[in-house]
Every structure is written in C-alpha cells, then in structure tokens.
Design a protein around this motif. Structure first.
Motif: not given
Length: 555
Positions: A392-394, A396-399, A401
C-alpha cells in the motif's frame, strides 16, 4: 464500544488461529511433518510428559505440605515462612537453572573445589550427580514453581471450616489423619488450580530445559523454527503444545467440577495453631526452609556474588542496552495491555449482549498459551500485515516502505500484551466490580455521558487497580524469554535474552548482574501478591481470595 471489544478479541485470538491454520495447511512451505512425527515428536512428547509428571508430584508435595505446616502449626520461623515461601516466584526458571549450573556443573564451584581438594584430574576419577538431566530439571523447576501450589493451598486451608477440623480431632483423628481425610480432599480444587499453573509454566519454559539439555516440545519448536527455518514445522509442533495446554485446562476444570465446599457457619475464626517443639519443630522448620533456600536463597547468593565480583565486566554497553530495551518494551506492553484490559472490562460492564460479554473473557485464555506458541502464531499474520503495508505504501508514495512489525520491537510489545492480558484484565475487572453501578446511574441522571462518567468518575476510582495491572504486566514482560527469543529483531537484546545468551556461552558470572536485576524487579509484585491474597483482616479473619491475582483461566 462493541467494535472495540471485538477488535481486542480478534487481536488476542488471531495467533492461536494462525498456529492451527499454518499447521493444517503447511504454510506453503516444505512438508516436514513426517520427519518431525518420526524423529522429533515422540522423544519431545515423552520428555515433556515426564517433566510435567515430576514437577506435578514435587510441587504438590512441597506446596501442600508447607502450606499445611505454616497454617496449622507454630514452630521456629513459621511466621517468617508464611511469606518467605513465596520468594522463589521472583526467580524465573531459566535463572535458577544457570545459577545451579554455576554451582554444580563440571566447571562449577563445587566440582572445581572437589577436584582441587582431592587431587582428581577429570570426571572419570569421581562420581557426581549430573545436573544436566531430566531429574535435575524436575528438581530445579519444582523448587521455583511450588509457590503456585503453596499459595492456593494456604488460602484453601485458611478458609476451611475450623469447626469441621475440630470435630475430626474430637473424634480421635490425629493431625496427620485430619490432613489426609479432611483438609486435603477439601483443598482439592485449589490444589488442582495451583498444579495446573505450575505445569503451564513448565510447558512454557525454554531457558531452563535448554541449559539442562532436556529436549521438550518447547525446545523442539524453537529449534525447528531457527535451525530448520520451517514455520510450518514449528506451527505443527506448537499445535501439539496447544493440546497439552487444553488438556491441562480441562483436567483442572474437571477436578473442580461440582466440588464446592462451604463453611458450616459464618465464623471467620482462624484455625488454632498447635505448638511444635523439640525435634518436631526442628523438622518442620527444615522442611519449610529447604525449598526457600533451594528456590531463592542459593540462587540469590550466587547472583549477588557474581554481580559484585564481575560488576566492571557485566556493567558494559551490552547490559545497558539490554536494560533499556527491557524497560522500554515492558512499559509499552503494560500500557497496551492496560488499554486492552480496560476496553474488555468496560465493555463487559456497559454492553447488554450476554454473548458479547462472555466473549470478552476469551482473550484471558492467552495466558495459558506458551510464549513459544504465541510467537509462532504471530509470525504469519504480522508478516501478511506488513506485506500489505509495504504494498500500500509503495502504491501511494512510489517508494519502498519498511515493515512495521516483522523484525521490529513492535512485535514483542504486541506479544507481551497478548500473553499477559489476563493479569491486567483480572486486576481491572476486580476494580470495576468494586464500583457500584449506582454511581454510574447517578452520573448519567445528572446529564453526564458514558464517556464523561468513565473519565471523571470511574478511572479515578480505578487508579489502584490500574497501577496493579500495569505492575504485573511490566514485571512479567521483563521476565519473558520464549516469545522474545523468537520475535526479537537482529542484534536486539533484553535482560532475559542477555542472560540466556551469556549462560549459553558458559559466561555465568557475567550474566549475574542482569539476572539479579530481573529477580529484584520481580520481588515487589510477589510481596504484594502475598499481602493481597493471604493477609489477615484486622479483626483476625482471613482475607478473601482476590481472583485478579490468578490467571482468568483458573480464577
């Protein structure tokens, strides 16, 4: 409130369900069950059963015998022994094991002195009992765990009908006959609860059996996960451990089923203690002092000696890091467990659904689950949760997590909170029971909401119960070893794992300071436990049993 209660129940039950799921499905890994069933399980089960049988017999004998002596007789040291017999509870089993290894092992103090005194060159020149054995493990673990039986037995003996015991004596029965025919059968429910608690601690132990070379189921789970890197195999062995725990719970409940005993009068008169003089008094003193010395005196002396002699060596950055980690984790676990306990207790008080109020008791069963099983059960769901967070974090942020639980201290906090939720829940539930519901009704009639009543009325009244709950969870978390070994991050030590690591490397003396800190931290709740459960009222009566002092599975 309903959703909060369901959330806490789900958090507490998930590890157990995860263990069973991974055990049945194999977790997507290799199938190691045939190997475990053929070569690991038979020996581990047999050893575990023999260890449990030996501990049950010894703890029952020591606990019931000493409780009867200090309750019914006066002899030299009897008043001191009423609380001193609880002191071994402050010494974790893995600490008493490495203390006795330092004393009795081949390189220990006694054998080294014998070789020097008699000129012996090696072990082939003399015979000495092997402490690294199943009998050694039974003796050492019983010396630490008998207070569970002593505690429940003493309360039972104090609350038995004095008139019934006096009638037995007037009919010609001596003290021994009265004990075997009257007092002991009446105390059977209490004795069953005490022995069950001792056996649960026996099944949970990993440090003592590892040091002493006794390959129990707990050791098998630990080695299967760390050595073979097989989560499915560890879960399968852990599910067998769950069967042991369930058998203990049902056995204890079965022994108590339908056996409720009531006094013949409302008298709270304490039993009249007979005076033991001469050789009988000396014998009673020796019988009661012996377990205190074995379970607390000798280990305490060894720890104090090592801590003083090796203070400069032991007081290093590793020790300071381990101590800070233990304090941090224990404080966080106490806060989380306190929050969970408050949600469950408040939910039981406010909710009208009987099924949900009953379900709120389920998380307390986590106390009966060994730390090793709990840790294995947390690995799979926490791993899945972390994968979801990272994906989910990848998105949203593309980086990338970092995981929140896997390989972090957060997993330890969660494990401690679930494992010792029963202690916090019992204390908070007892606190709520002392607050009249009429106070709640009066507050609501004056226009206060349920939340305002909780914050302004109930929580201030609950402060003693909340403090007791936090203290119990804090100390138990500092001592916890099995779950910590399996869930800790790399290069992350607590005081418990610091002791375990140093003792595994035969650096017993350097482990003394860390072990002594754990024991000293554990002394306070032990003394409070004695004061709460077996202290006499000011009028001479016996204080009722505080159920919060016992795990909810057995209360």
């Amino acid at each position: 409130m309903r959703l909060s209660v369901l959330a806490v129940i789900a958090i507490a039950v998930t590890p157990i369900l995860a263990v069973l799921t991974v055990a049945l499905t194999g977790g997507g890994g290799e199938n190691v069950w045939p190997h475990l069933a053929a070569y690991v399980l038979p020996h581990a089960v047999r050893t575990t059963l023999l260890l449990m049988l030996g501990v049950a017999v010894l703890t029952l004998t020591i606990g019931a015998g000493t409780a009867w002596l200090v309750t019914m007789f006066r002899f030299p040291g009897s008043r001191f022994l009423t609380w001193a017999l609880l002191l071994p509870l402050a010494v974790p089993t893995y600490i008493v094991a490495f203390c006795y290894l330092e004393l009795f092992d081949y390189s220990g103090l006694i054998q080294t002195a014998l070789r020097a005194g008699f000129g012996w060159q090696n072990a082939g020149d003399y015979w000495f009992p092997d402490i690294r054995s199943l009998p050694g493990a039974i003796l050492l673990m019983s010396a630490v765990l008998y207070p569970y039986v002593y505690l429940t037995a003493r309360v039972s003996f104090q609350q038995q009908s004095v008139e019934m015991l006096e009638v037995s004596r007037t009919l010609g029965a001596g003290p021994a006959a009265t004990f075997w025919r009257i007092a002991l059968p009446l105390a059977r429910p209490a004795l069953a609860a005490g022995v069950a608690l001792a056996l649960m601690e026996t099944v949970n132990d990993i440090g003592a059996v590892e040091f002493l070379g006794v390959r129990t189921l707990t050791v098998a789970v630990y080695e299967t996960w760390l050595s073979r890197n097989s989560l499915s195999g560890a879960a399968q062995l852990a599910s067998v451990m769950l069967l042991f725990v369930l058998a203990l719970i049902f056995l204890e409940r079965g022994l108590r089923l339908g056996r409720r005993f009531h006094a013949l009068s409302n008298s709270s008169r304490p039993p009249v203690q007979a005076e033991l003089t001469g050789w009988r008094g000396v014998g009673a003193s020796i019988a009661c002092f012996a377990p205190v010395v074995l379970g607390f005196g000798l280990p305490g002396f060894i720890l104090l000696r090592s801590a003083i002699a090796y203070l400069d060596t032991a007081l290093d950055p590793d020790f300071l890091d381990a101590a800070s980690h233990s304090l941090m984790l224990s404080a966080l676990a106490a806060a989380v467990a306190l929050l969970f306990a408050l949600v469950l207790s408040y939910g039981r008080r406010m909710l009208s659904s009987q099924s949900l109020r009953t379900a709120a008791l389920i998380p307390a069963l986590a106390y009966a689950v060994p730390g090793t099983v709990l840790a294995i059960g947390l690995l799979a769901p926490l791993g899945a949760f972390d994968r979801w967070i990272m994906e989910t974090g990848r998105m949203i942020t593309g980086d990338a997590v970092m995981p929140f639980f896997t390989g972090t201290a957060a997993a330890l906090v969660l494990a401690y909170s679930i494992r010792f939720l029963a202690a916090a829940f019992g204390a908070v539930e007892t606190g709520f029971s002392k607050i009249s519901e009429n106070i709640d009704a009066a507050s609501r009639s004056l226009g206060a909401s349920a939340q305002a009543t909780l914050w302004r009325i109930q929580l201030p009244l609950l402060r003693p119960a909340l403090a007791a709950a936090a203290l119990l969870v804090f100390v138990e978390s500092m001592k916890e070893l099995p779950a910590t070994l399996l869930l800790r991050p790399f290069n992350f030590e607590t005081l418990a794992t610091h002791v375990f690591t140093l003792a595994s490397l035969y650096r017993y003396e350097e482990a003394g300071l860390a072990a002594l800190v754990i024991v000293l931290a554990s002394l306070l709740p032990v003394l409070i436990l004695h004061r709460v459960i077996v202290a006499r009222r000011a009028d001479g009566g016996i204080a009722p049993v505080d159920k919060s002092a016992l795990p909810a599975t057995l209360a």
